[in-house]
Motif scaffolding. Sequence first.
Motif, PDB file in Angstrom:
ATOM      1  N   ALA A  12     -18.775  32.651 -10.732  1.00 64.10           N
ATOM      2  CA  ALA A  12     -17.648  31.758 -11.026  1.00 64.10           C
ATOM      3  C   ALA A  12     -16.306  32.374 -10.665  1.00 64.10           C
ATOM      4  CB  ALA A  12     -17.667  31.350 -12.496  1.00 64.10           C
ATOM      5  N   THR A  13     -16.222  33.697 -10.633  1.00 65.26           N
ATOM      6  CA  THR A  13     -14.958  34.352 -10.287  1.00 65.26           C
ATOM      7  C   THR A  13     -14.701  34.335  -8.779  1.00 65.26           C
ATOM      8  OG1 THR A  13     -15.825  36.619 -10.074  1.00 65.26           O
ATOM      9  CG2 THR A  13     -15.154  35.869 -12.301  1.00 65.26           C
ATOM     10  N   TYR A  14     -15.715  34.050  -7.992  1.00 69.57           N
ATOM     11  CA  TYR A  14     -15.574  33.957  -6.533  1.00 69.57           C
ATOM     12  C   TYR A  14     -15.270  32.509  -6.155  1.00 69.57           C
ATOM     13  CZ  TYR A  14     -16.965  38.751  -6.177  1.00 69.57           C
ATOM     14  OH  TYR A  14     -16.992  40.123  -6.282  1.00 69.57           O
ATOM     15  N   ASN A  15     -14.095  32.072  -6.605  1.00 71.87           N
ATOM     16  CA  ASN A  15     -13.699  30.672  -6.484  1.00 71.87           C
ATOM     17  C   ASN A  15     -12.651  30.441  -5.397  1.00 71.87           C
ATOM     18  OD1 ASN A  15     -11.437  31.796  -7.598  1.00 71.87           O
ATOM     19  ND2 ASN A  15     -11.585  30.715  -9.543  1.00 71.87           N
ATOM     20  N   GLY A  16     -12.431  31.443  -4.541  1.00 67.64           N
ATOM     21  CA  GLY A  16     -11.481  31.292  -3.451  1.00 67.64           C
ATOM     22  C   GLY A  16     -10.033  31.502  -3.840  1.00 67.64           C
ATOM     23  N   GLU A  17      -9.790  31.827  -5.085  1.00 69.97           N
ATOM     24  CA  GLU A  17      -8.430  32.056  -5.566  1.00 69.97           C
ATOM     25  C   GLU A  17      -8.256  33.551  -5.834  1.00 69.97           C
ATOM     26  OE1 GLU A  17      -7.682  29.399  -8.847  1.00 69.97           O
ATOM     27  OE2 GLU A  17      -8.432  27.693  -7.704  1.00 69.97           O
ATOM     28  N   GLY A  18      -7.830  34.276  -4.806  1.00 75.54           N
ATOM     29  CA  GLY A  18      -7.668  35.716  -4.925  1.00 75.54           C
ATOM     30  C   GLY A  18      -8.922  36.496  -4.589  1.00 75.54           C
ATOM     31  N   LYS A  19     -10.028  35.815  -4.441  1.00 78.20           N
ATOM     32  CA  LYS A  19     -11.302  36.414  -4.044  1.00 78.20           C
ATOM     33  C   LYS A  19     -11.937  35.486  -3.014  1.00 78.20           C
ATOM     34  CE  LYS A  19     -12.830  38.905  -8.186  1.00 78.20           C
ATOM     35  NZ  LYS A  19     -13.951  39.036  -9.138  1.00 78.20           N
ATOM     36  N   PRO A  20     -12.976  35.956  -2.337  1.00 80.17           N
ATOM     37  CA  PRO A  20     -13.698  35.065  -1.418  1.00 80.17           C
ATOM     38  C   PRO A  20     -14.304  33.872  -2.166  1.00 80.17           C
ATOM     39  CG  PRO A  20     -14.349  37.348  -1.071  1.00 80.17           C
ATOM     40  CD  PRO A  20     -13.525  37.305  -2.329  1.00 80.17           C
ATOM     41  N   ALA A  21     -14.717  32.862  -1.409  1.00 77.27           N
ATOM     42  CA  ALA A  21     -15.351  31.667  -1.970  1.00 77.27           C
ATOM     43  C   ALA A  21     -16.857  31.759  -1.742  1.00 77.27           C
ATOM     44  CB  ALA A  21     -14.792  30.410  -1.308  1.00 77.27           C
ATOM     45  N   TYR A  22     -17.626  31.820  -2.839  1.00 77.66           N
ATOM     46  CA  TYR A  22     -19.079  31.931  -2.764  1.00 77.66           C
ATOM     47  C   TYR A  22     -19.734  30.728  -3.421  1.00 77.66           C
ATOM     48  CZ  TYR A  22     -18.557  37.014  -1.820  1.00 77.66           C
ATOM     49  OH  TYR A  22     -18.245  38.237  -1.301  1.00 77.66           O
ATOM     50  N   ILE A  23     -20.927  30.407  -2.941  1.00 81.47           N
ATOM     51  CA  ILE A  23     -21.786  29.406  -3.579  1.00 81.47           C
ATOM     52  C   ILE A  23     -23.187  29.997  -3.690  1.00 81.47           C
ATOM     53  CG2 ILE A  23     -20.486  27.383  -2.783  1.00 81.47           C
ATOM     54  CD1 ILE A  23     -22.769  27.035  -0.621  1.00 81.47           C
ATOM     55  N   ALA A  24     -23.972  29.451  -4.599  1.00 80.99           N
ATOM     56  CA  ALA A  24     -25.378  29.837  -4.711  1.00 80.99           C
ATOM     57  C   ALA A  24     -26.248  28.626  -4.384  1.00 80.99           C
ATOM     58  CB  ALA A  24     -25.697  30.315  -6.124  1.00 80.99           C
ATOM     59  N   VAL A  25     -27.332  28.878  -3.648  1.00 84.25           N
ATOM     60  CA  VAL A  25     -28.324  27.850  -3.335  1.00 84.25           C
ATOM     61  C   VAL A  25     -29.685  28.510  -3.429  1.00 84.25           C
ATOM     62  CG1 VAL A  25     -29.197  26.205  -1.636  1.00 84.25           C
ATOM     63  CG2 VAL A  25     -26.731  26.627  -1.795  1.00 84.25           C
ATOM     64  N   ASP A  26     -30.519  27.980  -4.296  1.00 83.81           N
ATOM     65  CA  ASP A  26     -31.877  28.515  -4.487  1.00 83.81           C
ATOM     66  C   ASP A  26     -31.873  30.022  -4.722  1.00 83.81           C
ATOM     67  OD1 ASP A  26     -33.161  26.038  -4.299  1.00 83.81           O
ATOM     68  OD2 ASP A  26     -33.214  26.158  -2.106  1.00 83.81           O
ATOM     69  N   GLY A  27     -30.899  30.499  -5.512  1.00 86.83           N
ATOM     70  CA  GLY A  27     -30.841  31.903  -5.884  1.00 86.83           C
ATOM     71  C   GLY A  27     -30.180  32.829  -4.878  1.00 86.83           C
ATOM     72  N   VAL A  28     -29.758  32.298  -3.741  1.00 87.60           N
ATOM     73  CA  VAL A  28     -29.102  33.100  -2.709  1.00 87.60           C
ATOM     74  C   VAL A  28     -27.600  32.794  -2.746  1.00 87.60           C
ATOM     75  CG1 VAL A  28     -28.966  33.597  -0.232  1.00 87.60           C
ATOM     76  CG2 VAL A  28     -31.173  33.060  -1.282  1.00 87.60           C
ATOM     77  N   ILE A  29     -26.766  33.846  -2.662  1.00 84.52           N
ATOM     78  CA  ILE A  29     -25.316  33.675  -2.674  1.00 84.52           C
ATOM     79  C   ILE A  29     -24.803  33.705  -1.232  1.00 84.52           C
ATOM     80  CG2 ILE A  29     -23.095  34.569  -3.482  1.00 84.52           C
ATOM     81  CD1 ILE A  29     -24.872  33.828  -5.809  1.00 84.52           C
ATOM     82  N   TYR A  30     -24.037  32.676  -0.882  1.00 86.42           N
ATOM     83  CA  TYR A  30     -23.466  32.549   0.459  1.00 86.42           C
ATOM     84  C   TYR A  30     -21.944  32.612   0.389  1.00 86.42           C
ATOM     85  CZ  TYR A  30     -28.075  30.743   1.714  1.00 86.42           C
ATOM     86  OH  TYR A  30     -29.424  30.599   1.914  1.00 86.42           O
ATOM     87  N   ASP A  31     -21.339  33.204   1.411  1.00 86.12           N
ATOM     88  CA  ASP A  31     -19.889  33.261   1.523  1.00 86.12           C
ATOM     89  C   ASP A  31     -19.429  32.061   2.349  1.00 86.12           C
ATOM     90  OD1 ASP A  31     -17.210  33.776   2.110  1.00 86.12           O
ATOM     91  OD2 ASP A  31     -17.542  35.895   2.500  1.00 86.12           O
ATOM     92  N   VAL A  32     -18.687  31.148   1.727  1.00 86.25           N
ATOM     93  CA  VAL A  32     -18.185  29.955   2.415  1.00 86.25           C
ATOM     94  C   VAL A  32     -16.675  30.033   2.656  1.00 86.25           C
ATOM     95  CG1 VAL A  32     -20.052  28.458   1.608  1.00 86.25           C
ATOM     96  CG2 VAL A  32     -17.957  28.651   0.246  1.00 86.25           C
ATOM     97  N   THR A  33     -16.115  31.223   2.498  1.00 85.31           N
ATOM     98  CA  THR A  33     -14.674  31.415   2.646  1.00 85.31           C
ATOM     99  C   THR A  33     -14.147  30.845   3.958  1.00 85.31           C
ATOM    100  OG1 THR A  33     -14.831  33.437   1.323  1.00 85.31           O
ATOM    101  CG2 THR A  33     -12.827  33.141   2.637  1.00 85.31           C
ATOM    102  N   ASN A  34     -14.839  31.072   5.045  1.00 88.46           N
ATOM    103  CA  ASN A  34     -14.370  30.621   6.358  1.00 88.46           C
ATOM    104  C   ASN A  34     -15.112  29.393   6.881  1.00 88.46           C
ATOM    105  OD1 ASN A  34     -12.438  32.741   6.664  1.00 88.46           O
ATOM    106  ND2 ASN A  34     -14.156  34.127   7.003  1.00 88.46           N
ATOM    107  N   ALA A  35     -15.915  28.768   6.038  1.00 94.45           N
ATOM    108  CA  ALA A  35     -16.663  27.583   6.453  1.00 94.45           C
ATOM    109  C   ALA A  35     -15.747  26.364   6.422  1.00 94.45           C
ATOM    110  CB  ALA A  35     -17.862  27.371   5.538  1.00 94.45           C
ATOM    111  N   LYS A  36     -15.673  25.668   7.533  1.00 93.48           N
ATOM    112  CA  LYS A  36     -14.764  24.531   7.690  1.00 93.48           C
ATOM    113  C   LYS A  36     -14.873  23.509   6.562  1.00 93.48           C
ATOM    114  CE  LYS A  36     -13.395  21.043  11.046  1.00 93.48           C
ATOM    115  NZ  LYS A  36     -13.716  20.430  12.342  1.00 93.48           N
ATOM    116  N   GLY A  37     -16.065  23.146   6.182  1.00 93.41           N
ATOM    117  CA  GLY A  37     -16.267  22.118   5.161  1.00 93.41           C
ATOM    118  C   GLY A  37     -15.865  22.532   3.753  1.00 93.41           C
ATOM    119  N   TRP A  38     -15.606  23.820   3.549  1.00 89.33           N
ATOM    120  CA  TRP A  38     -15.279  24.324   2.216  1.00 89.33           C
ATOM    121  C   TRP A  38     -13.823  24.763   2.082  1.00 89.33           C
ATOM    122  CZ3 TRP A  38     -18.575  24.063  -1.846  1.00 89.33           C
ATOM    123  CH2 TRP A  38     -19.911  23.775  -1.561  1.00 89.33           C
ATOM    124  N   GLN A  39     -12.973  24.463   3.047  1.00 93.37           N
ATOM    125  CA  GLN A  39     -11.592  24.941   3.033  1.00 93.37           C
ATOM    126  C   GLN A  39     -10.793  24.472   1.819  1.00 93.37           C
ATOM    127  OE1 GLN A  39     -10.329  27.388   5.213  1.00 93.37           O
ATOM    128  NE2 GLN A  39     -12.551  27.415   5.406  1.00 93.37           N
TER     129      GLN A  39
END
Length: 77
Positions: A12-39
């Motif tokens: 939850a702290t990786y919310n793109g505000e001062g830190k990278p933006a991460y999501i979890a899917v099926d137990g795997v954490i992905y970095d969406v910081t530079n993903a166009k759809g997540w800007q």
Amino acid sequence: MTEQTFTKEQLATYNGEGKPAYIAVDGVIYDVTNAKGWQKLVHHGNKVGNDVTAGLAKSPHGPRVLAKLPVVGKLVD
């Protein structure tokens, strides 16, 4: 390199505000910081810093887009 693990609270702290933006899917954490759809830090109602597995299941593009994203770790209980 040791794989990072994240609790839901840590993710939850990786919310793109001062830190990278991460999501979890099926137990795997992905970095969406530079993903166009997540800007805007939200993609089709799914917010960064969260487990979006259920939301992705309803997505028209499905999990194939995840292969383009950097994996940063695993979600643990």
